[in-house]
Design an enzyme around this catalytic site. Sequence first.
Site, PDB file in Angstrom:
ATOM      1  N   GLY A 151       0.848  -1.203   0.000  1.00 56.67           N
ATOM      2  CA  GLY A 151       0.000   0.000   0.000  1.00 56.67           C
ATOM      3  C   GLY A 151       0.875   1.243   0.000  1.00 56.67           C
ATOM      4  O   GLY A 151       2.014   1.217  -0.461  1.00 56.67           O
ATOM      5  N   ARG A 152       0.325   2.331   0.515  1.00 54.16           N
ATOM      6  CA  ARG A 152       1.062   3.603   0.508  1.00 54.16           C
ATOM      7  C   ARG A 152       2.394   3.477   1.235  1.00 54.16           C
ATOM      8  O   ARG A 152       3.434   3.923   0.741  1.00 54.16           O
ATOM      9  CB  ARG A 152       0.219   4.696   1.189  1.00 54.16           C
ATOM     10  CG  ARG A 152      -0.977   5.128   0.380  1.00 54.16           C
ATOM     11  CD  ARG A 152      -1.866   6.044   1.193  1.00 54.16           C
ATOM     12  NE  ARG A 152      -2.581   5.278   2.200  1.00 54.16           N
ATOM     13  CZ  ARG A 152      -3.889   5.368   2.442  1.00 54.16           C
ATOM     14  NH1 ARG A 152      -4.624   6.226   1.776  1.00 54.16           N
ATOM     15  NH2 ARG A 152      -4.473   4.616   3.362  1.00 54.16           N
ATOM     16  N   ILE A 153       2.364   2.862   2.428  1.00 57.94           N
ATOM     17  CA  ILE A 153       3.602   2.769   3.216  1.00 57.94           C
ATOM     18  C   ILE A 153       4.563   1.778   2.564  1.00 57.94           C
ATOM     19  O   ILE A 153       5.764   2.044   2.449  1.00 57.94           O
ATOM     20  CB  ILE A 153       3.272   2.390   4.679  1.00 57.94           C
ATOM     21  CG1 ILE A 153       2.487   3.534   5.338  1.00 57.94           C
ATOM     22  CG2 ILE A 153       4.549   2.077   5.469  1.00 57.94           C
ATOM     23  CD1 ILE A 153       1.926   3.214   6.717  1.00 57.94           C
ATOM     24  N   ILE A 228       6.948  -2.789  10.842  1.00 58.71           N
ATOM     25  CA  ILE A 228       6.430  -1.472  11.237  1.00 58.71           C
ATOM     26  C   ILE A 228       4.907  -1.473  11.114  1.00 58.71           C
ATOM     27  O   ILE A 228       4.281  -0.413  11.140  1.00 58.71           O
ATOM     28  CB  ILE A 228       7.040  -0.322  10.400  1.00 58.71           C
ATOM     29  CG1 ILE A 228       6.996  -0.616   8.891  1.00 58.71           C
ATOM     30  CG2 ILE A 228       8.490  -0.037  10.805  1.00 58.71           C
ATOM     31  CD1 ILE A 228       5.666  -0.453   8.238  1.00 58.71           C
ATOM     32  N   ARG A 230       1.921  -4.193  12.502  1.00 56.39           N
ATOM     33  CA  ARG A 230       1.286  -4.516  13.775  1.00 56.39           C
ATOM     34  C   ARG A 230       1.902  -5.822  14.269  1.00 56.39           C
ATOM     35  O   ARG A 230       2.242  -6.698  13.467  1.00 56.39           O
ATOM     36  CB  ARG A 230      -0.232  -4.727  13.599  1.00 56.39           C
ATOM     37  CG  ARG A 230      -1.041  -3.465  13.379  1.00 56.39           C
ATOM     38  CD  ARG A 230      -1.094  -2.599  14.643  1.00 56.39           C
ATOM     39  NE  ARG A 230      -1.946  -1.431  14.480  1.00 56.39           N
ATOM     40  CZ  ARG A 230      -1.507  -0.223  14.141  1.00 56.39           C
ATOM     41  NH1 ARG A 230      -0.218  -0.025  13.913  1.00 56.39           N
ATOM     42  NH2 ARG A 230      -2.339   0.795  14.046  1.00 56.39           N
ATOM     43  N   ASP A 254       9.246  -2.478  15.419  1.00 57.16           N
ATOM     44  CA  ASP A 254       8.645  -1.268  15.994  1.00 57.16           C
ATOM     45  C   ASP A 254       7.313  -1.584  16.657  1.00 57.16           C
ATOM     46  O   ASP A 254       6.755  -0.743  17.354  1.00 57.16           O
ATOM     47  CB  ASP A 254       8.433  -0.223  14.880  1.00 57.16           C
ATOM     48  CG  ASP A 254       8.017   1.141  15.417  1.00 57.16           C
ATOM     49  OD1 ASP A 254       8.576   1.566  16.452  1.00 57.16           O
ATOM     50  OD2 ASP A 254       7.128   1.776  14.816  1.00 57.16           O
ATOM     51  N   GLU A 259       1.614  -4.643  23.186  1.00 60.02           N
ATOM     52  CA  GLU A 259       2.403  -3.452  23.536  1.00 60.02           C
ATOM     53  C   GLU A 259       1.823  -2.827  24.808  1.00 60.02           C
ATOM     54  O   GLU A 259       0.606  -2.825  24.970  1.00 60.02           O
ATOM     55  CB  GLU A 259       2.332  -2.431  22.382  1.00 60.02           C
ATOM     56  CG  GLU A 259       3.042  -2.919  21.147  1.00 60.02           C
ATOM     57  CD  GLU A 259       2.805  -2.013  19.928  1.00 60.02           C
ATOM     58  OE1 GLU A 259       2.323  -0.880  20.103  1.00 60.02           O
ATOM     59  OE2 GLU A 259       3.110  -2.452  18.830  1.00 60.02           O
ATOM     60  N   HIS A 277       7.127   1.509  19.069  1.00 61.11           N
ATOM     61  CA  HIS A 277       6.042   1.963  18.177  1.00 61.11           C
ATOM     62  C   HIS A 277       6.219   3.447  17.833  1.00 61.11           C
ATOM     63  O   HIS A 277       5.361   4.284  18.122  1.00 61.11           O
ATOM     64  CB  HIS A 277       4.666   1.708  18.808  1.00 61.11           C
ATOM     65  CG  HIS A 277       3.552   1.658  17.798  1.00 61.11           C
ATOM     66  ND1 HIS A 277       2.505   0.761  17.884  1.00 61.11           N
ATOM     67  CD2 HIS A 277       3.314   2.366  16.680  1.00 61.11           C
ATOM     68  CE1 HIS A 277       1.676   0.941  16.862  1.00 61.11           C
ATOM     69  NE2 HIS A 277       2.156   1.936  16.118  1.00 61.11           N
TER      70      HIS A 277
HETATM   71  C1  8YV Z   1       0.316   5.533  16.155  1.00 60.99           C
HETATM   72  C2  8YV Z   1      -0.245   3.914  14.263  1.00 60.99           C
HETATM   73  O1  8YV Z   1       1.151   4.831  17.011  1.00 60.99           O
HETATM   74  O2  8YV Z   1      -1.327   5.280  12.705  1.00 60.99           O
HETATM   75  C3  8YV Z   1      -1.243   4.178  13.208  1.00 60.99           C
HETATM   76  O3  8YV Z   1      -1.982   3.236  12.861  1.00 60.99           O
HETATM   77  O4  8YV Z   1      -0.035   2.827  14.664  1.00 60.99           O
HETATM   78  C4  8YV Z   1       0.569   5.044  14.779  1.00 60.99           C
HETATM   79  O5  8YV Z   1       0.616   6.086  13.925  1.00 60.99           O
HETATM   80  C5  8YV Z   1      -0.997   5.552  16.781  1.00 60.99           C
HETATM   81  O6  8YV Z   1      -2.044   5.838  15.965  1.00 60.99           O
HETATM   82  C6  8YV Z   1      -0.982   6.553  17.907  1.00 60.99           C
HETATM   83  O7  8YV Z   1      -2.101   6.458  18.633  1.00 60.99           O
END
Ligand code: 8YV
Length: 311
Positions: A151-153, A228, A230, A254, A259, A277
Amino acid sequence: MATEILMLNPLYEPTQAALEAGHTCHKLWEAADPAARLRELAHIEVCTSQSGAGIDAATMDALPNLKLVSNFGVGLDTYDLKDCTRRGVTVTNTPDVLTLDVADMALALLLGVVRQVPYGDRFVREGRWRAGNMRLTQTMQDKKIGIVGMGRIGQAIASRCLAFQTEIAYFGPRRKTDLDYRYFDDIVALGRWADVLIAACPGGPATYRVVSRDALAALGPEGIFVNIARGSVVDQDALIELLSTSQLAGAGLDVFDNEPDVPDSLKAMEQVVLAPHQGSASVRTRLAMGQLVIDNIAAWFAGKPLVTPAN
Ligand code: 8YV
């Protein structure tokens, strides 16, 4: 008339302060009896939450007038979007503004593992250099990088990896016809082809443990895994077992199951680089994420189209 927002959990301070300046904000976490507080707030139409928490069915049951949840974060794995839609609740998230930071984090972890940057840092600080040079490391050049979720990332990670003279391929639910990268419809086959797997897919039931033991083992003893996305997307127990038996060379992580608890076994491994994270956690990006939370709420109260609706 004063506009009211229910905040289900604390937000990034500047975002929370900006919302408090413009709206009457009820902070559920400050209530001595949250269930009783929710009954008092049954009229609420707008909530805020964040990706780590989402909103559960019991909370939505208690808020029959809810129309909008403005979420801080792009990930929506803590939401049942079908159920939200059925209830007439729109969820907004914060895509795009965090893409580059999260991709950078993937590369920071990968470089940290490949060139053993945190290990070298410890080596210098602990005064071990005087006794001899640090061990040699792997190289980025010619690595085959398998991206899980293009995807984008994932695409931002790929474009960064190209600058390091690597080869790229990806796995995902479908081939992206607009991309030239090689596609694998089988993640174990991608693992066999690759030296590195980087998880960049959304979390949630559809990707639960998609990075399986077999996919990790297929990387081989020189292989590296970076996450990076989940914690849920990888078999964390298998990852630990493969790392501790040298069937995998290293990992950059990350995100984790449960967590902020990180297994002591991972903390003890010097071939593993850990981060709490931090993917989107730069000041600039967090402000931009917060602005989207604010803008979606402003649009809703103004009767305008939402900026980033997810359902
Ligand atoms: C943040 C994330 O840690 O955007 C997400 O899905 O996992 C991170 O950007 C999170 O949203 C902060 O609450």
